[in-house]
Design a protein around this motif. Sequence first.
Motif, PDB file in Angstrom:
ATOM      1  N   ALA A  26      30.807 -51.595  14.727  1.00 53.54           N
ATOM      2  CA  ALA A  26      31.884 -50.856  15.391  1.00 53.54           C
ATOM      3  C   ALA A  26      33.291 -51.381  15.079  1.00 53.54           C
ATOM      4  CB  ALA A  26      31.647 -50.839  16.900  1.00 53.54           C
ATOM      5  N   PRO A  27      33.526 -52.708  15.051  1.00 51.01           N
ATOM      6  CA  PRO A  27      34.901 -53.183  14.836  1.00 51.01           C
ATOM      7  C   PRO A  27      35.451 -52.915  13.440  1.00 51.01           C
ATOM      8  CG  PRO A  27      33.553 -54.870  15.908  1.00 51.01           C
ATOM      9  CD  PRO A  27      32.611 -53.825  15.395  1.00 51.01           C
ATOM     10  N   VAL A  28      34.588 -52.695  12.446  1.00 57.56           N
ATOM     11  CA  VAL A  28      35.076 -52.624  11.064  1.00 57.56           C
ATOM     12  C   VAL A  28      34.815 -51.304  10.366  1.00 57.56           C
ATOM     13  CG1 VAL A  28      34.834 -55.117  10.781  1.00 57.56           C
ATOM     14  CG2 VAL A  28      32.940 -53.620  10.102  1.00 57.56           C
ATOM     15  N   ILE A  29      33.897 -50.498  10.876  1.00 49.94           N
ATOM     16  CA  ILE A  29      33.458 -49.337  10.105  1.00 49.94           C
ATOM     17  C   ILE A  29      34.545 -48.284   9.942  1.00 49.94           C
ATOM     18  CG2 ILE A  29      32.521 -48.020  12.051  1.00 49.94           C
ATOM     19  CD1 ILE A  29      31.057 -48.391   8.472  1.00 49.94           C
ATOM     20  N   GLY A  30      35.469 -48.209  10.886  1.00 47.16           N
ATOM     21  CA  GLY A  30      36.554 -47.234  10.765  1.00 47.16           C
ATOM     22  C   GLY A  30      37.369 -47.435   9.504  1.00 47.16           C
ATOM     23  N   ASP A  31      37.631 -48.689   9.146  1.00 51.68           N
ATOM     24  CA  ASP A  31      38.395 -48.978   7.931  1.00 51.68           C
ATOM     25  C   ASP A  31      37.617 -48.576   6.688  1.00 51.68           C
ATOM     26  OD1 ASP A  31      40.530 -49.960   9.371  1.00 51.68           O
ATOM     27  OD2 ASP A  31      39.855 -52.047   9.276  1.00 51.68           O
ATOM     28  N   TYR A  32      36.323 -48.872   6.654  1.00 51.58           N
ATOM     29  CA  TYR A  32      35.487 -48.444   5.527  1.00 51.58           C
ATOM     30  C   TYR A  32      35.519 -46.921   5.401  1.00 51.58           C
ATOM     31  CZ  TYR A  32      33.269 -53.036   4.867  1.00 51.58           C
ATOM     32  OH  TYR A  32      33.018 -54.352   4.603  1.00 51.58           O
ATOM     33  N   TYR A  33      35.428 -46.272   6.547  1.00 52.86           N
ATOM     34  CA  TYR A  33      35.372 -44.814   6.579  1.00 52.86           C
ATOM     35  C   TYR A  33      36.645 -44.216   5.987  1.00 52.86           C
ATOM     36  CZ  TYR A  33      33.656 -40.388   8.610  1.00 52.86           C
ATOM     37  OH  TYR A  33      33.152 -39.125   8.797  1.00 52.86           O
ATOM     38  N   GLU A  34      37.782 -44.744   6.413  1.00 54.56           N
ATOM     39  CA  GLU A  34      39.064 -44.217   5.935  1.00 54.56           C
ATOM     40  C   GLU A  34      39.258 -44.464   4.447  1.00 54.56           C
ATOM     41  OE1 GLU A  34      41.590 -42.337   7.620  1.00 54.56           O
ATOM     42  OE2 GLU A  34      39.689 -42.081   8.666  1.00 54.56           O
ATOM     43  N   ARG A  35      38.745 -45.578   3.948  1.00 55.01           N
ATOM     44  CA  ARG A  35      38.869 -45.892   2.517  1.00 55.01           C
ATOM     45  C   ARG A  35      37.791 -45.214   1.683  1.00 55.01           C
ATOM     46  NH1 ARG A  35      39.248 -51.253   4.597  1.00 55.01           N
ATOM     47  NH2 ARG A  35      37.214 -51.747   3.678  1.00 55.01           N
ATOM     48  N   GLY A  36      36.791 -44.651   2.334  1.00 59.65           N
ATOM     49  CA  GLY A  36      35.663 -44.071   1.608  1.00 59.65           C
ATOM     50  C   GLY A  36      34.901 -45.126   0.830  1.00 59.65           C
ATOM     51  N   GLU A  37      34.762 -46.306   1.443  1.00 65.38           N
ATOM     52  CA  GLU A  37      34.175 -47.467   0.762  1.00 65.38           C
ATOM     53  C   GLU A  37      32.797 -47.780   1.318  1.00 65.38           C
ATOM     54  OE1 GLU A  37      35.200 -52.231   0.525  1.00 65.38           O
ATOM     55  OE2 GLU A  37      36.850 -50.797   0.576  1.00 65.38           O
ATOM     56  N   PHE A  38      31.865 -48.080   0.444  1.00 63.83           N
ATOM     57  CA  PHE A  38      30.514 -48.422   0.853  1.00 63.83           C
ATOM     58  C   PHE A  38      30.497 -49.814   1.493  1.00 63.83           C
ATOM     59  CE2 PHE A  38      26.110 -49.851   0.111  1.00 63.83           C
ATOM     60  CZ  PHE A  38      25.410 -48.756   0.607  1.00 63.83           C
ATOM     61  N   PRO A  39      29.903 -49.973   2.684  1.00 66.90           N
ATOM     62  CA  PRO A  39      29.949 -51.252   3.416  1.00 66.90           C
ATOM     63  C   PRO A  39      28.869 -52.234   2.965  1.00 66.90           C
ATOM     64  CG  PRO A  39      28.852 -49.622   4.755  1.00 66.90           C
ATOM     65  CD  PRO A  39      29.260 -48.906   3.485  1.00 66.90           C
ATOM     66  N   TYR A  40      29.057 -52.845   1.816  1.00 62.90           N
ATOM     67  CA  TYR A  40      28.028 -53.739   1.264  1.00 62.90           C
ATOM     68  C   TYR A  40      27.690 -54.894   2.198  1.00 62.90           C
ATOM     69  CZ  TYR A  40      28.408 -51.388  -3.269  1.00 62.90           C
ATOM     70  OH  TYR A  40      28.381 -50.459  -4.273  1.00 62.90           O
ATOM     71  N   ASP A  41      28.704 -55.441   2.875  1.00 65.99           N
ATOM     72  CA  ASP A  41      28.429 -56.591   3.737  1.00 65.99           C
ATOM     73  C   ASP A  41      27.573 -56.194   4.940  1.00 65.99           C
ATOM     74  OD1 ASP A  41      30.513 -55.060   4.750  1.00 65.99           O
ATOM     75  OD2 ASP A  41      31.551 -56.763   5.668  1.00 65.99           O
ATOM     76  N   ILE A  42      27.809 -55.005   5.489  1.00 66.71           N
ATOM     77  CA  ILE A  42      26.993 -54.538   6.610  1.00 66.71           C
ATOM     78  C   ILE A  42      25.561 -54.277   6.155  1.00 66.71           C
ATOM     79  CG2 ILE A  42      26.655 -52.650   8.255  1.00 66.71           C
ATOM     80  CD1 ILE A  42      29.679 -52.354   8.417  1.00 66.71           C
ATOM     81  N   VAL A  43      25.413 -53.658   4.988  1.00 66.35           N
ATOM     82  CA  VAL A  43      24.080 -53.389   4.451  1.00 66.35           C
ATOM     83  C   VAL A  43      23.331 -54.693   4.212  1.00 66.35           C
ATOM     84  CG1 VAL A  43      22.809 -52.445   2.473  1.00 66.35           C
ATOM     85  CG2 VAL A  43      24.717 -51.164   3.457  1.00 66.35           C
ATOM     86  N   ALA A  44      24.047 -55.695   3.696  1.00 68.95           N
ATOM     87  CA  ALA A  44      23.417 -56.997   3.463  1.00 68.95           C
ATOM     88  C   ALA A  44      22.929 -57.607   4.777  1.00 68.95           C
ATOM     89  CB  ALA A  44      24.405 -57.937   2.774  1.00 68.95           C
ATOM     90  N   LYS A  45      23.724 -57.500   5.831  1.00 66.34           N
ATOM     91  CA  LYS A  45      23.313 -58.025   7.129  1.00 66.34           C
ATOM     92  C   LYS A  45      22.099 -57.275   7.666  1.00 66.34           C
ATOM     93  CE  LYS A  45      27.929 -59.675   8.422  1.00 66.34           C
ATOM     94  NZ  LYS A  45      29.094 -59.487   9.323  1.00 66.34           N
TER      95      LYS A  45
END
Length: 387
Positions: A26-45
């Motif tokens: 929740a604290p970080v996904i909004g930034d990924y969403y706006e950049r259209g960037e795949f969240p590799y660190d979240i997927v790794a976790k």
Amino acid sequence: MIDFRLEEEHEALRKTVQEFAREEVAPVIGDYYERGEFPYDIVAKMGQMGLFGLPFPESVGGMGGDYFTLCLALEELARVDSSVAITLEAGVSLGAMPIYRFGSQEQKEQWLPKLVAGEALGAFGLTEPGGGSDAGATRTTARRDGDSWVINGTKAFITNSGTDITRLVTVTAVTGERDGRKQISAIIVPSGTQGFAVSKKYSKVGWSASDTRELSFADCAVPVSNLLGQEGRGYAQFLSTLDEGRVAISALSVGLAQGCVDECVRYAGEREAFGHKIGEYQAIQFKIADMEARTHVARLAYYDAAARMLRNQPFKRQAAIAKLISSEAAMDNARDATQIFGGYGFMNEFPVGRFYRDAKILEIGEGTSEVQRMLIARELGLTRPWQ
């Protein structure tokens, strides 16, 4: 006695994923969403937590759980963000599960360890630019040439197909004809194979932090041993895969619907209008009550479908019902949540803005609402006049 309470291990898993979604996503996904960037660190976790291995046995590196545990994880993730949830759903249901269900021992040993660990992603290439719901209209072909399958064609809207950790795409292709009908087979194509091209990411309305691309195959040759399951059985395999996937998408939809309720309850207790909290007004109370009722019914529908699946009972109709009801609940709740938030609901900085953008695809992907109604009618014995 009917008991809808979760078993102890299921409840423990749900709480663990809920905490992860709230504290890590929740604290970080909004930034990924706006950049259209795949969240590799979240997927790794998520991989480190074992989420990609939830429904697989320990013998292949999985967590030894069942498909329902995956559904619970998807619900809790989508309660916060659907991009992360669909990455997990597609990675398991469409990437790893077909290999586990239909693969040879060699294929399982080669691909499953990294897929179930979340260290690699697999994709499933079914949809084509000219054929979505009509999968039988597949135009991609694969012909035998010595010890190889040579693939030609195009696939569209394929999730997880172009990330840095994508290692394979399982492609459906026409490999022959029998009694005037196409024989469709499933073939594993490793990433980087010559003749296999991955386009740039789509510019999407929603799911902006997930990976979705078009794929093309031009004389792409892979070993004959890359055939998944039996030749000519790819269509039947894909139908089985989609039945399970619809239960998972239903769980994801319920998560989004519940997330809308969560946000609206919080906001209604904070926002004031005309000297009162808006949650004190009956118009808002009734709208949120309807949202909660839709979510509750949708959850029961996917619980029922999952329970039937785990008991090895027929569940095609229940999966279609769950997918239909839950995706429409998600869309309705997202619309109502945006209305309750007013102007703030139209701002991407608020979760309901993402929920609204993410909800519509749930009525389309893995079988449109129209297809679900068709399946339900067919299961009831209703047929088309030309059948």
